[in-house]
Design an enzyme around this catalytic site. Structure first.
Site, PDB file in Angstrom:
ATOM      1  CG  HIS A  74       1.199   4.252   0.438  1.00 48.04           C
ATOM      2  ND1 HIS A  74       1.398   5.431  -0.245  1.00 48.04           N
ATOM      3  CD2 HIS A  74       2.432   3.679   0.550  1.00 48.04           C
ATOM      4  CE1 HIS A  74       2.677   5.568  -0.539  1.00 48.04           C
ATOM      5  NE2 HIS A  74       3.327   4.510  -0.070  1.00 48.04           N
ATOM      6  CD  GLU A  75       3.296   0.638   2.876  1.00 43.59           C
ATOM      7  OE1 GLU A  75       3.971  -0.101   2.123  1.00 43.59           O
ATOM      8  OE2 GLU A  75       3.633   1.805   3.146  1.00 43.59           O
TER       9      GLU A  75
END
Length: 293
Positions: free
Chosen positions: A179-180
């Site tokens: 996600h990051e």
């Protein structure tokens, strides 16, 4: 795959020639985030080397990127990184040639490093993106664990660009580093896309007052012809920022069986399609494509 990138560096090969540009550099408008994009990250408790992995409980930090004190929970450009500039950046870009130089703090235990590297490998294996160990590159990401929360900027903002993964919560689920890293590559949150109102209802009365800004639509966002995806690794959970435990995000369309909002187990097919249209195609199609997740 990352072993190949190390070989390029050791041999002194030109990455521009070895890995040619697939598409023009894309500019992302950051003005939608306003001043809230910039701030000072809060320090986490001092890191203590552990002899065995700590385990976050199922209740603790189930979605750690939603529980941060930052914009939309996990979007931040630390003020220190822009302190030498006359004004904060209002745009970011994709990474030229799809190449992202990185460094990982030595304070991460090996099992967490392995999780981060698996996240990078997954993205590489699904696209033309290449993560390479940072050497002398001016623009690169520095993955740390010294601050509170999981957070990143959106896109390439220039110079040393911090990405924080606080332990143990931010490496507990494999999808959280994914996600990051997708934020790093220019992905916004799925529920903030400019087409979201055709797919979800935001239940304002269930949202904590101070967090209403986290649901602001990015009117300048680019869809790259990829349809809205409830199962995107960039989508927040149904109860994100809830004040009462009731849903804040409700699906309008029928979801495929097993598709979960807020899943952090894998990258979805639509995430892959979006990534490849951003970086890996010579021309970006405007024709929407539907993918199963």
């Amino acid at each position: 795959m990352y072993r190949i990138s190390v070989l390029f560096v050791l041999l002194g090969l030109s990455l521009t020639n070895a890995y040619p540009l697939h598409s023009p550099v894309i500019i992302f408008d950051l003005s939608v985030y306003g001043k809230a994009l910039f701030g000072q990250p809060k320090l986490a408790e001092p890191y203590v080397l552990r002899t065995q992995p700590r385990v976050a409980s199922d209740e603790e930090d189930e979605h750690p990127e939603e529980s941060g004190d930052y914009l939309e929970g996990d979007i931040l450009v630390p003020e220190s990184s822009i302190s030498m500039r006359s004004s904060p950046p209002r745009v970011s870009t994709t990474w030229p040639n799809g190449v992202v130089p990185y460094e990982i703090s030595t304070t991460f235990p090996q099992d967490d490093v392995d999780t981060i590297m698996r996240a990078m490998e997954l993205i590489q294996n699904k696209s033309c993106i290449l993560f390479i160990p940072h050497t002398t590159e001016k623009n690169y990401i520095s993955i740390t664990n010294q601050y509170k929360g999981c957070w990143s900027a959106v896109g390439r903002i220039g110079d040393k660009q911090e990405v924080n993964l606080q332990l143990p919560a931010c490496t507990k689920k494999f999808g959280t580093p994914v996600h990051e890293l997708l934020h790093v590559l220019g992905f916004p949150h799925e529920q903030n896309r400019n087409i979201r109102d055709d797919f979800v209802v935001i239940v304002n009365q269930n949202i904590k007052a101070d967090f209403m800004k986290n649901f602001k639509i990015d009117e300048h966002g680019q869809d790259f012809g990829v349809i809205y995806d409830y199962g995107s690794v960039m989508h927040y959970s149904q109860k994100a920022f809830s004040i009462n435990g009731d849903p804040t995000i409700v699906a309008i369309k029928k979801r495929e069986p097993g598709v979960e909002m807020g899943q952090r187990t894998n990258i979805s097919d639509s995430d892959v399609a979006r990534l490849n249209r951003m970086y890996c195609e010579t021309e970006t199609s405007s024709t929407p494509i539907s993918v199963e997740t």
